[in-house]
Design an enzyme around this catalytic site. Structure first.
Site, PDB file in Angstrom:
ATOM      1  N   LYS A  14      58.737  14.741  31.505  1.00  0.00           N
ATOM      2  CA  LYS A  14      57.523  15.442  31.191  1.00  0.00           C
ATOM      3  C   LYS A  14      57.301  15.515  29.679  1.00  0.00           C
ATOM      4  O   LYS A  14      56.262  15.937  29.217  1.00  0.00           O
ATOM      5  CB  LYS A  14      57.571  16.872  31.758  1.00  0.00           C
ATOM      6  CG  LYS A  14      57.912  16.914  33.256  1.00  0.00           C
ATOM      7  CD  LYS A  14      57.949  18.324  33.761  1.00  0.00           C
ATOM      8  CE  LYS A  14      59.309  18.823  34.202  1.00  0.00           C
ATOM      9  NZ  LYS A  14      60.347  18.073  34.783  1.00  0.00           N
ATOM     10  N   ASP A  57      66.895   9.397  21.410  1.00  0.00           N
ATOM     11  CA  ASP A  57      68.117  10.047  20.952  1.00  0.00           C
ATOM     12  C   ASP A  57      69.256   9.027  21.052  1.00  0.00           C
ATOM     13  O   ASP A  57      69.389   8.169  20.190  1.00  0.00           O
ATOM     14  CB  ASP A  57      68.320  11.287  21.841  1.00  0.00           C
ATOM     15  CG  ASP A  57      69.454  12.167  21.402  1.00  0.00           C
ATOM     16  OD1 ASP A  57      69.558  12.462  20.213  1.00  0.00           O
ATOM     17  OD2 ASP A  57      70.253  12.574  22.260  1.00  0.00           O
TER      18      ASP A  57
HETATM   19  P1  IMP Z   1      68.286   9.491  25.206  1.00  0.00           P
HETATM   20  O1  IMP Z   1      68.488   8.747  26.482  1.00  0.00           O
HETATM   21  O2  IMP Z   1      69.585  10.085  24.728  1.00  0.00           O
HETATM   22  O3  IMP Z   1      67.609   8.685  24.133  1.00  0.00           O
HETATM   23  O4  IMP Z   1      67.450  10.754  25.578  1.00  0.00           O
HETATM   24  C1  IMP Z   1      66.106  10.870  25.465  1.00  0.00           C
HETATM   25  C2  IMP Z   1      65.640  12.146  26.119  1.00  0.00           C
HETATM   26  O5  IMP Z   1      66.522  13.227  25.791  1.00  0.00           O
HETATM   27  C3  IMP Z   1      64.297  12.557  25.606  1.00  0.00           C
HETATM   28  O6  IMP Z   1      63.273  12.053  26.402  1.00  0.00           O
HETATM   29  C4  IMP Z   1      64.372  14.075  25.676  1.00  0.00           C
HETATM   30  O7  IMP Z   1      63.947  14.498  26.948  1.00  0.00           O
HETATM   31  C5  IMP Z   1      65.817  14.401  25.523  1.00  0.00           C
HETATM   32  N1  IMP Z   1      66.141  14.858  24.152  1.00  0.00           N
HETATM   33  C6  IMP Z   1      66.775  14.177  23.185  1.00  0.00           C
HETATM   34  N2  IMP Z   1      66.905  14.889  22.063  1.00  0.00           N
HETATM   35  C7  IMP Z   1      66.306  16.082  22.302  1.00  0.00           C
HETATM   36  C8  IMP Z   1      66.067  17.265  21.512  1.00  0.00           C
HETATM   37  O8  IMP Z   1      66.435  17.398  20.331  1.00  0.00           O
HETATM   38  N3  IMP Z   1      65.405  18.272  22.136  1.00  0.00           N
HETATM   39  C9  IMP Z   1      64.972  18.196  23.415  1.00  0.00           C
HETATM   40  N4  IMP Z   1      65.155  17.106  24.191  1.00  0.00           N
HETATM   41  C10 IMP Z   1      65.824  16.060  23.640  1.00  0.00           C
END
Ligand code: IMP
Ligand code: MG
Length: 181
Positions: free
Chosen positions: A45, A105
């Protein structure tokens, strides 16, 4: 009266800054995809506020669809497990796909999604993310359109949540430490 902003330690990116940046991105995307069959794919979302604003800064015809994937649950650490909760409604074969995401992230979510969607043979596939936490990357993912580079803080607002809350803040901020306790 309790207000969400009471839980915010610092505003990292203001609503004005986001607005300006989204205008720039929309202009760039409109130029890059002129004459092409563009479809925006928002990741639910977190992408909703960014998607809604970006969409209205794009001046060429385009379509939109959404996917939902599992990510953080209620914790502030990534599980590394990606599960598709809602798939696309539309075919993407021969379309130019732009995935719209709130933040990259570790890159695990988007790297998985890219591979998954590439299997359906779109004409091209790129990413637009509002925020990029480059230093946290575990897998290599390149985003063609990036709003802001951000430091390794846990952020909320403009789609980003903590335990599903704070998505409706109009800016990106850092939570006070005692909110986690
Ligand atoms: P990744 O797979 O680690 O790149 O995660 C991406 C997802 O993690 C994003 O779509 C967010 O929903 C969540 N996310 C990553 N960092 C944050 C943050 O600092 N605050 C809130 N949600 C985060
Ligand atoms: Mg997300």
């Amino acid at each position: 009266m309790y207000d969400m902003s009471d839980d915010i330690k610092e505003i990292l990116i203001s609503n004005d800054e986001i607005k300006k940046k989204v205008q720039e991105l929309g202009k760039k995307i409109s130029e890059d995809y002129r004459g092409k069959d563009l479809m925006l794919v928002g990741i639910l979302k977190g992408s909703v506020p960014f998607m809604a604003d970006l969409l209205r800064e794009i001046t060429i015809p385009c379509t939109m669809d959404f996917m939902a994937v599992s990510s953080y649950g209620n914790s502030t650490k990534s599980s590394g497990v990606v599960r598709i909760l809602k798939d696309l409604d539309f075919e993407i074969h021969n379309k130019h796909i732009l995935i719209v995401e709130d933040i990259i992230d570790s890159g695990i979510t988007l790297s998985y999604l890219l591979d998954y969607l590439k299997g359906r043979k779109p004409n091209s596939i790129e990413i637009a993310c509002l925020l990029n936490k480059e230093e946290r990357r575990k897998v290599n993912v390149n985003s063609k359109y990036i709003g802001f580079q951000v430091p390794d803080y846990f952020l909320v607002g403009f789609g980003l949540d903590y335990a599903e809350k704070y998505r409706n803040l109009p800016y990106v901020g850092v939570l006070k430490d005692d909110v986690y306790k």
